[in-house]
Each structure stands twice: as C-alpha cells, then as structure tokens.
Design a protein around this motif. Sequence first.
Motif, PDB file in Angstrom:
ATOM      1  N   ARG A  41      35.574  48.464  42.069  1.00 43.74           N
ATOM      2  CA  ARG A  41      36.123  49.654  42.211  1.00 43.74           C
ATOM      3  C   ARG A  41      37.422  49.610  43.310  1.00 43.74           C
ATOM      4  O   ARG A  41      38.505  50.132  43.136  1.00 43.74           O
ATOM      5  N   ALA A  42      37.343  49.156  44.501  1.00 44.92           N
ATOM      6  CA  ALA A  42      38.194  49.180  45.346  1.00 44.92           C
ATOM      7  C   ALA A  42      39.200  48.049  45.029  1.00 44.92           C
ATOM      8  O   ALA A  42      40.425  48.400  45.445  1.00 44.92           O
ATOM      9  N   ALA A  43      38.920  47.008  44.497  1.00 47.16           N
ATOM     10  CA  ALA A  43      39.844  45.955  44.131  1.00 47.16           C
ATOM     11  C   ALA A  43      40.849  46.436  43.165  1.00 47.16           C
ATOM     12  O   ALA A  43      42.049  46.055  43.009  1.00 47.16           O
ATOM     13  N   GLU A  44      40.376  47.356  42.032  1.00 46.24           N
ATOM     14  CA  GLU A  44      41.061  47.801  41.018  1.00 46.24           C
ATOM     15  C   GLU A  44      42.219  48.772  41.662  1.00 46.24           C
ATOM     16  O   GLU A  44      43.282  49.153  41.139  1.00 46.24           O
ATOM     17  N   GLN A  45      41.889  49.182  42.987  1.00 42.70           N
ATOM     18  CA  GLN A  45      42.738  50.203  43.686  1.00 42.70           C
ATOM     19  C   GLN A  45      43.709  49.233  44.545  1.00 42.70           C
ATOM     20  O   GLN A  45      44.541  49.765  45.448  1.00 42.70           O
ATOM     21  N   GLU A  46      43.818  47.895  44.389  1.00 42.29           N
ATOM     22  CA  GLU A  46      44.637  46.865  44.998  1.00 42.29           C
ATOM     23  C   GLU A  46      44.250  46.908  46.597  1.00 42.29           C
ATOM     24  O   GLU A  46      45.043  46.580  47.515  1.00 42.29           O
ATOM     25  N   ASP A  47      42.950  46.993  46.860  1.00 45.07           N
ATOM     26  CA  ASP A  47      42.411  46.920  48.064  1.00 45.07           C
ATOM     27  C   ASP A  47      42.353  45.190  48.221  1.00 45.07           C
ATOM     28  O   ASP A  47      41.606  44.604  47.468  1.00 45.07           O
ATOM     29  N   ALA A  48      43.195  44.349  49.119  1.00 44.43           N
ATOM     30  CA  ALA A  48      43.208  42.947  48.980  1.00 44.43           C
ATOM     31  C   ALA A  48      41.966  42.479  49.423  1.00 44.43           C
ATOM     32  O   ALA A  48      41.513  41.412  49.183  1.00 44.43           O
TER      33      ALA A  48
ATOM     34  N   LEU B 231      35.906  39.774  45.978  1.00 47.11           N
ATOM     35  CA  LEU B 231      35.393  39.328  44.424  1.00 47.11           C
ATOM     36  C   LEU B 231      35.477  38.047  44.097  1.00 47.11           C
ATOM     37  O   LEU B 231      34.607  37.462  43.546  1.00 47.11           O
ATOM     38  N   GLY B 232      36.690  37.367  44.683  1.00 44.08           N
ATOM     39  CA  GLY B 232      36.852  36.048  44.352  1.00 44.08           C
ATOM     40  C   GLY B 232      35.753  35.064  45.106  1.00 44.08           C
ATOM     41  O   GLY B 232      35.501  34.315  44.299  1.00 44.08           O
ATOM     42  N   ILE B 233      35.378  35.173  46.004  1.00 47.86           N
ATOM     43  CA  ILE B 233      34.252  34.552  46.781  1.00 47.86           C
ATOM     44  C   ILE B 233      33.081  34.675  45.887  1.00 47.86           C
ATOM     45  O   ILE B 233      32.457  33.642  45.609  1.00 47.86           O
ATOM     46  N   MET B 234      32.465  35.944  45.624  1.00 44.33           N
ATOM     47  CA  MET B 234      31.518  36.071  44.748  1.00 44.33           C
ATOM     48  C   MET B 234      31.380  35.451  43.513  1.00 44.33           C
ATOM     49  O   MET B 234      30.565  34.662  43.167  1.00 44.33           O
ATOM     50  N   LEU B 235      32.717  35.299  42.796  1.00 38.29           N
ATOM     51  CA  LEU B 235      32.688  34.685  41.508  1.00 38.29           C
ATOM     52  C   LEU B 235      32.946  33.101  41.532  1.00 38.29           C
ATOM     53  O   LEU B 235      32.257  32.490  40.796  1.00 38.29           O
ATOM     54  N   ALA B 236      33.573  32.965  42.659  1.00 42.40           N
ATOM     55  CA  ALA B 236      33.750  31.290  42.962  1.00 42.40           C
ATOM     56  C   ALA B 236      32.431  30.647  43.222  1.00 42.40           C
ATOM     57  O   ALA B 236      32.280  29.655  42.836  1.00 42.40           O
ATOM     58  N   ASN B 237      31.548  31.425  43.744  1.00 40.66           N
ATOM     59  CA  ASN B 237      30.273  30.936  44.536  1.00 40.66           C
ATOM     60  C   ASN B 237      29.246  31.215  43.494  1.00 40.66           C
ATOM     61  O   ASN B 237      28.015  30.937  43.764  1.00 40.66           O
ATOM     62  N   GLY B 238      29.471  32.349  42.342  1.00 38.64           N
ATOM     63  CA  GLY B 238      28.241  32.559  41.570  1.00 38.64           C
ATOM     64  C   GLY B 238      27.324  33.281  42.496  1.00 38.64           C
ATOM     65  O   GLY B 238      25.985  33.264  42.304  1.00 38.64           O
ATOM     66  N   LYS B 239      27.961  34.170  43.424  1.00 41.34           N
ATOM     67  CA  LYS B 239      26.788  34.854  44.309  1.00 41.34           C
ATOM     68  C   LYS B 239      26.471  36.444  43.725  1.00 41.34           C
ATOM     69  O   LYS B 239      27.467  37.185  43.838  1.00 41.34           O
ATOM     70  N   GLY B 240      25.487  36.545  43.119  1.00 42.42           N
ATOM     71  CA  GLY B 240      25.129  37.902  42.533  1.00 42.42           C
ATOM     72  C   GLY B 240      25.894  37.917  40.989  1.00 42.42           C
ATOM     73  O   GLY B 240      25.101  38.918  40.296  1.00 42.42           O
ATOM     74  N   VAL B 241      26.646  37.267  40.791  1.00 44.23           N
ATOM     75  CA  VAL B 241      27.048  37.350  39.390  1.00 44.23           C
ATOM     76  C   VAL B 241      27.355  35.786  39.029  1.00 44.23           C
ATOM     77  O   VAL B 241      27.106  34.920  39.722  1.00 44.23           O
ATOM     78  N   ASP B 242      27.476  35.839  37.603  1.00 47.69           N
ATOM     79  CA  ASP B 242      27.819  34.285  37.251  1.00 47.69           C
ATOM     80  C   ASP B 242      28.878  33.812  37.574  1.00 47.69           C
ATOM     81  O   ASP B 242      30.403  34.510  37.851  1.00 47.69           O
TER      82      ASP B 242
ATOM     83  N   ALA C  24      37.609  34.269  39.244  1.00 46.55           N
ATOM     84  CA  ALA C  24      38.071  34.283  40.950  1.00 46.55           C
ATOM     85  C   ALA C  24      39.330  33.842  41.228  1.00 46.55           C
ATOM     86  O   ALA C  24      40.079  34.518  42.036  1.00 46.55           O
ATOM     87  N   PHE C  25      39.875  33.078  40.377  1.00 46.52           N
ATOM     88  CA  PHE C  25      41.368  32.562  40.486  1.00 46.52           C
ATOM     89  C   PHE C  25      42.191  33.995  40.310  1.00 46.52           C
ATOM     90  O   PHE C  25      43.041  34.135  41.405  1.00 46.52           O
ATOM     91  N   ILE C  26      41.915  34.909  39.434  1.00 45.87           N
ATOM     92  CA  ILE C  26      42.794  36.001  39.155  1.00 45.87           C
ATOM     93  C   ILE C  26      42.515  36.798  40.462  1.00 45.87           C
ATOM     94  O   ILE C  26      43.613  37.568  40.975  1.00 45.87           O
ATOM     95  N   TRP C  27      41.429  37.151  40.988  1.00 42.03           N
ATOM     96  CA  TRP C  27      41.305  37.964  41.830  1.00 42.03           C
ATOM     97  C   TRP C  27      41.844  37.361  43.395  1.00 42.03           C
ATOM     98  O   TRP C  27      42.375  38.035  44.137  1.00 42.03           O
ATOM     99  N   TYR C  28      41.725  36.162  43.433  1.00 40.71           N
ATOM    100  CA  TYR C  28      42.310  35.432  44.771  1.00 40.71           C
ATOM    101  C   TYR C  28      43.851  35.525  44.533  1.00 40.71           C
ATOM    102  O   TYR C  28      44.521  35.967  45.691  1.00 40.71           O
ATOM    103  N   ARG C  29      44.266  35.566  43.209  1.00 43.97           N
ATOM    104  CA  ARG C  29      45.812  35.380  43.284  1.00 43.97           C
ATOM    105  C   ARG C  29      46.309  36.984  43.426  1.00 43.97           C
ATOM    106  O   ARG C  29      47.246  37.020  44.144  1.00 43.97           O
ATOM    107  N   ARG C  30      45.626  37.918  43.005  1.00 47.68           N
ATOM    108  CA  ARG C  30      45.912  39.233  43.476  1.00 47.68           C
ATOM    109  C   ARG C  30      46.291  39.729  44.761  1.00 47.68           C
ATOM    110  O   ARG C  30      47.147  40.287  45.422  1.00 47.68           O
ATOM    111  N   ALA C  31      44.990  39.036  45.425  1.00 45.67           N
ATOM    112  CA  ALA C  31      44.799  39.447  47.084  1.00 45.67           C
ATOM    113  C   ALA C  31      46.021  38.440  47.764  1.00 45.67           C
ATOM    114  O   ALA C  31      46.616  38.996  48.698  1.00 45.67           O
TER     115      ALA C  31
END
Length: 461
Positions: free
Chosen positions: A235-242, A248-259, A265-272
Amino acid sequence: MKNHSSARAGYDTFLWYREAAERGDPYAQFNLALVYKKGQDVARDDACAFHWMLKAAQQGLAFAQNHLGVMYYNGRGVASNDKEAVRWFRAAALQGEVSAQQNLGQMYKKGRGVARNDETALSWFYRASEQGVASAQTLLGEAYVHGRGVRRNYPLALAWFRKAALQNDASAQLNLGLMYRNGHGVARNDAQALAWYRQAAAQGCAVAERMVGVAYAEGLGVTPDLLRAYAWLLRAAEQEDADAQFNLGIMLANGKGVDRDDELAFIWYRRAAESGHALAQYNLGGMYARGRGVPRDEQRALEWYRMAAEQGAPNAQFNVGVMYANGQGVAKDEARAVAWYRCAAEQGDASAQNNLGVMYAHGLGVACDEEVAVNWYRRAAEQGHALAQFNLAGMYGSGRGVARDDQASCMWLTLAAEAAELAAASQRKKTELSLTPQAMAAAGEAARRWRAAHAVPARPA
C-alpha cells in the motif's frame, strides 16, 4: 450532472458577486476570486482570480491576503514571487489569520522570500497552535523534536503531537508513533506506536502504512505476520514511498514471507532507485551484476552502483572500485579504483580498507607505499577482516612497511586461520618453525587478548 435550475442559480450568484465586487465590496471580491480560482459555474481563470483576490487583499481582508500569498507562492495567476508571498502572509498573520501564521512560519523555516530563521518560524507556529490549528501543532512538535529554533524537548513535542493527533492530524499521529517507538518523552512502547501508525495509515499516510508493515515484519507490538507486512508495504509502495518499495524488493528477492520473485523484486528496486534511494540503487546494481530478474549487464550494474556510491554508500563505493580495478563494465582504471576504495575505506568499510592496502602494497593506481599499506591492512584486520589479517601477517613476516616481527605475524595468521582464511593455516605452520615455544605462547596469548577485546569467540584454526 448539474440540473438546469442549479446551474442557473450558480451563474446568478456569480453575477451578483461580480456586480458587488465592481462596486468595491471586499467580500464579494474575495468570493468572486474563489469562483474564478475553482472554475465554479464559470470557466476557470487564474488571472481573474488573482485580480479580484488582490482587490480584496488591498482592502485589508485577512483571508484574501493569505490566499493571495498562496497564489504568489505557487505562481498561480501571477509569476511566482516568494517575497510578495511573505508580504501578504505577514499582513494576514498580523491580523490573527491562523493559516497565514502557519504559512509565514513555513516561509521562515524554509528560507523562502526571507532569511531562514527557525526561531521566528517557531513563534508563528506557536501562535497558530494556540488557536488550535492541528497542522501548526504538528510543526511545533517537530521543532521541539529536532531542536529547531528552540532547545530539544521531547515531552513538549509529545504534548503538541497529541493535541494534533486527537484532531485526527495524520502527520501528528505518525510522529506520536515514532515517539513511542524511540522512547522519546515517553517509555518505549511498540504496541502504542503501532496504534498511532494505524490511525495515520487509515488516512492514507504512506509512511505510516510502511511503519505498520515494518511492525508486522519485525513483530514490533504485534505477532509477526509477513503476509500482512507485505500487504501494508505494498500500500505504501504504491504511493511511491521509496523505503516501502525497497523493503518489498528485499522480501521478494529473498522469498521472505512471499514466493521469491526476482523479476518483481527488480521492478520495486528500480522504482525506489529511480527516486534516489541509495540502498535500492545498490541492490539494483547487484541484480544487473548477477543477472537476477534481468539479463546480466555489468555496464548497467556499474551505473547503479555509481549512483549509490555518489550518495556516499560505502558498499557501493567498494563495488565501483572493484569494477574499475577489474575492468568490469568499464575500461580498467586502477587510479579510479583507488579513489573509490578510499571513499569507502574512510567510512570504515573493511573490504575497501583491505583492497586499498593491496593497491598501496603493489603500487597499483598509486605510488607504492608499504607503510600506508600496513596502515590500511591494520584498520581492516582490527575489524576482523580475515584476508586483511592474512595480508598484515605477511607484512610483519617479511618486514614490509613495518619492522619484521614473526610473533606478530603468527598472531595475525592465527586469527585469519580461525576466520577460515585457507592460506593462513598453512602459512602459520611455516611461521611457527622460526618461533621459540615462548614466542609461540606469546603469539597465542596476543590472539586471545584480541579476541576478548573484540568479543570474538575462539574457533579452531
């Protein structure tokens, strides 16, 4: 869609305002300006809005003066002019117009149209706060938290934040959460922090949404729940909170709590990263360097590492140095490698300190200076960097840049071997051949004292 009668009534009101305004009625002039400004029942016309707002302001109408200041500040209907904005904010503020008092305080805080003066800013925020303006109370609380224009005072900051928070000011609610999280002016209480974050998050405050996500991720004041953490961070990321995008990038890259999902992960890292987040830039560089979520591209990796490095991130500075030293994604340039290693080394990065030692020891990109090499090896070795400990042992063993000392060499080899530096164990055996039993015991005792001083447990070499 407006019906015909309501549209006609609105236009009739506009005509009445215009006639009264032309006769010199300041309230009609102000209302006519608002009609033009909003495009209400008439085509929006910022120039006409400014014209009539100026007329009303010149007749001393305080809220028109404040609106006029805002128009000068934003360059709406007139060229942007901070000095004129300050002039009209001041005129309204001196009449007790609370919004103008807060706006004038902001001009002093930012140094726009007037010399920056935190004390004067504070005085205007205080006057507006005393009249119950929640946003001004929040600004006053922030001044007390950061010691801007007044001595830092957490209890007073807490009191003003609470006044504003109870008026449902989201920024105040967020700040109250941070006060409870950090134990500033109140006993640390993660549950209370989370309660205030939730109230601000319910109003769409992106930072508060991120803090709720962090609370769920780390179990701060609530049972850990990585799925909920992800949902709040999203929710915060979609409001452009870097920061949320980075997390989110960390969670996705490490499979932490999500697949694990390297592409997402690359997409969220890039936006930030594109918004200037240094750690996201560093991680994005790593994605390009390793070909995770995107085809491997050393040149792009270097570009992102350099962006983070230029913001002062020592790990990025080290990586840029490595890429210049090895010619990865760029022509080999040992002098530039030295410069980047130095930037990171001076910030305490042990790997950079070791590599800088190597460059000085071998005259790579810089004049050979073995004493300087020893200094950098030592700084890294004291941080427990195994390769630096091995290199420092070599300098002591050969008397390069420092007086030869086989006992000191043995000590550093022992520590390096314990830290799993493979070459250190065999080298230590060679060094032991030249030492007396007493020197061996002294080297072992020196290693024990070093471990005790650095809180490093003994491990088999």
